[in-house]
Design a protein around this motif. Structure first.
Motif, PDB file in Angstrom:
ATOM      1  N   LEU A  36      23.219  26.407 -21.742  1.00 58.98           N
ATOM      2  CA  LEU A  36      23.942  25.790 -22.733  1.00 58.98           C
ATOM      3  C   LEU A  36      24.734  25.774 -23.869  1.00 58.98           C
ATOM      4  O   LEU A  36      23.808  26.231 -24.731  1.00 58.98           O
ATOM      5  CB  LEU A  36      24.275  23.962 -22.440  1.00 58.98           C
ATOM      6  N   ARG A  37      26.053  25.863 -23.647  1.00 59.14           N
ATOM      7  CA  ARG A  37      27.163  25.678 -25.156  1.00 59.14           C
ATOM      8  C   ARG A  37      26.469  24.867 -26.359  1.00 59.14           C
ATOM      9  O   ARG A  37      26.008  23.779 -25.095  1.00 59.14           O
ATOM     10  CB  ARG A  37      28.529  26.464 -25.772  1.00 59.14           C
ATOM     11  N   ASP A  39      27.270  22.171 -27.598  1.00 57.68           N
ATOM     12  CA  ASP A  39      29.095  21.551 -27.613  1.00 57.68           C
ATOM     13  C   ASP A  39      29.084  21.268 -25.918  1.00 57.68           C
ATOM     14  O   ASP A  39      30.084  20.327 -25.700  1.00 57.68           O
ATOM     15  CB  ASP A  39      30.787  22.125 -28.217  1.00 57.68           C
ATOM     16  N   GLU A  40      28.479  21.724 -25.217  1.00 55.05           N
ATOM     17  CA  GLU A  40      28.467  21.055 -23.870  1.00 55.05           C
ATOM     18  C   GLU A  40      27.576  20.191 -23.330  1.00 55.05           C
ATOM     19  O   GLU A  40      26.302  20.349 -23.233  1.00 55.05           O
ATOM     20  CB  GLU A  40      28.184  22.491 -22.832  1.00 55.05           C
ATOM     21  N   GLN A  67      35.044  13.447 -22.538  1.00 58.49           N
ATOM     22  CA  GLN A  67      33.391  14.185 -23.459  1.00 58.49           C
ATOM     23  C   GLN A  67      33.954  14.287 -24.730  1.00 58.49           C
ATOM     24  O   GLN A  67      35.106  14.046 -25.149  1.00 58.49           O
ATOM     25  CB  GLN A  67      33.228  15.806 -22.522  1.00 58.49           C
ATOM     26  N   PRO A  72      27.903  17.506 -27.155  1.00 56.38           N
ATOM     27  CA  PRO A  72      27.606  17.677 -26.148  1.00 56.38           C
ATOM     28  C   PRO A  72      26.973  16.318 -25.718  1.00 56.38           C
ATOM     29  O   PRO A  72      25.856  16.027 -25.375  1.00 56.38           O
ATOM     30  CB  PRO A  72      26.279  17.902 -26.708  1.00 56.38           C
TER      31      PRO A  72
END
Length: 178
Positions: A36-37, A39-40, A67, A72
């Protein structure tokens, strides 16, 4: 030495199976998280957040879960006030991995083992959603009790429930049940 290996064979099989399952499931989950990124929010945490929101809306609470900006985690807005956040560690995947590893280590018949694991996953997931929803409401009304609620009571509830599931498994369904 051979005498001890024979004597402690059930224990060694339990330990080996438990740690093998735990390590494999943890590594697979960590690979997923690392894909995952930064910030995901992972899918399971998103599902948990969505279900917490649905549960609280059923009770007519003013709740919004979204979100966080470039972060994250999920922000929980309760009565138009930012209250808590749901991070990856709140999704109970680590607890589910621990549960599965223990059941596999004390496995029984394949069908019964798989059905119990499925039941346990669903039970832990539902319990966790209810835990987060209740924690959200209680922290809004009693923010000064944050440590007691988040750090003591609610972990005790989820880990205590998993312990009860383990006891039931060993005593009623595993190959060691009498």
């Amino acid at each position: 030495m051979r005498k001890y290996l024979v004597q402690f064979k059930p224990f060694l099989i339990f330990i080996g199976t438990f740690f093998a399952a735990y390590i494999i499931l943890t590594v697979v989950y960590k690979f997923y998280l690392n894909s995952l990124r930064p910030d995901e929010v992972d899918a399971v945490t998103n599902w948990v957040g969505h279900n917490v929101e649905q549960l609280l809306l059923m009770f007519n609470y003013d709740i919004k879960i979204q979100q966080g900006f470039a972060s994250p985690w999920l922000e929980v807005w309760f009565n138009n006030k930012y209250g808590v956040r749901i991070v990856e560690g709140c999704n109970a995947v680590s607890v589910i991995i621990l549960f599965i590893s223990f059941v596999l280590a004390f496995s029984g018949k394949l069908k019964v083992t798989l059905l119990y694991i499925l039941f346990g996953i669903v039970f832990i997931y539902i319990l966790n959603v209810a835990r987060i929803a209740l924690l959200t409401v209680l922290l809004f009304h009693y923010p000064e009790k944050s440590h007691l609620l988040h750090g003591v009571l609610f972990p005790l509830i989820i880990y205590g429930s998993v312990f009860i599931l383990w006891v039931l498994w060993v005593n009623k369904f595993s190959k060691y049940a009498k």
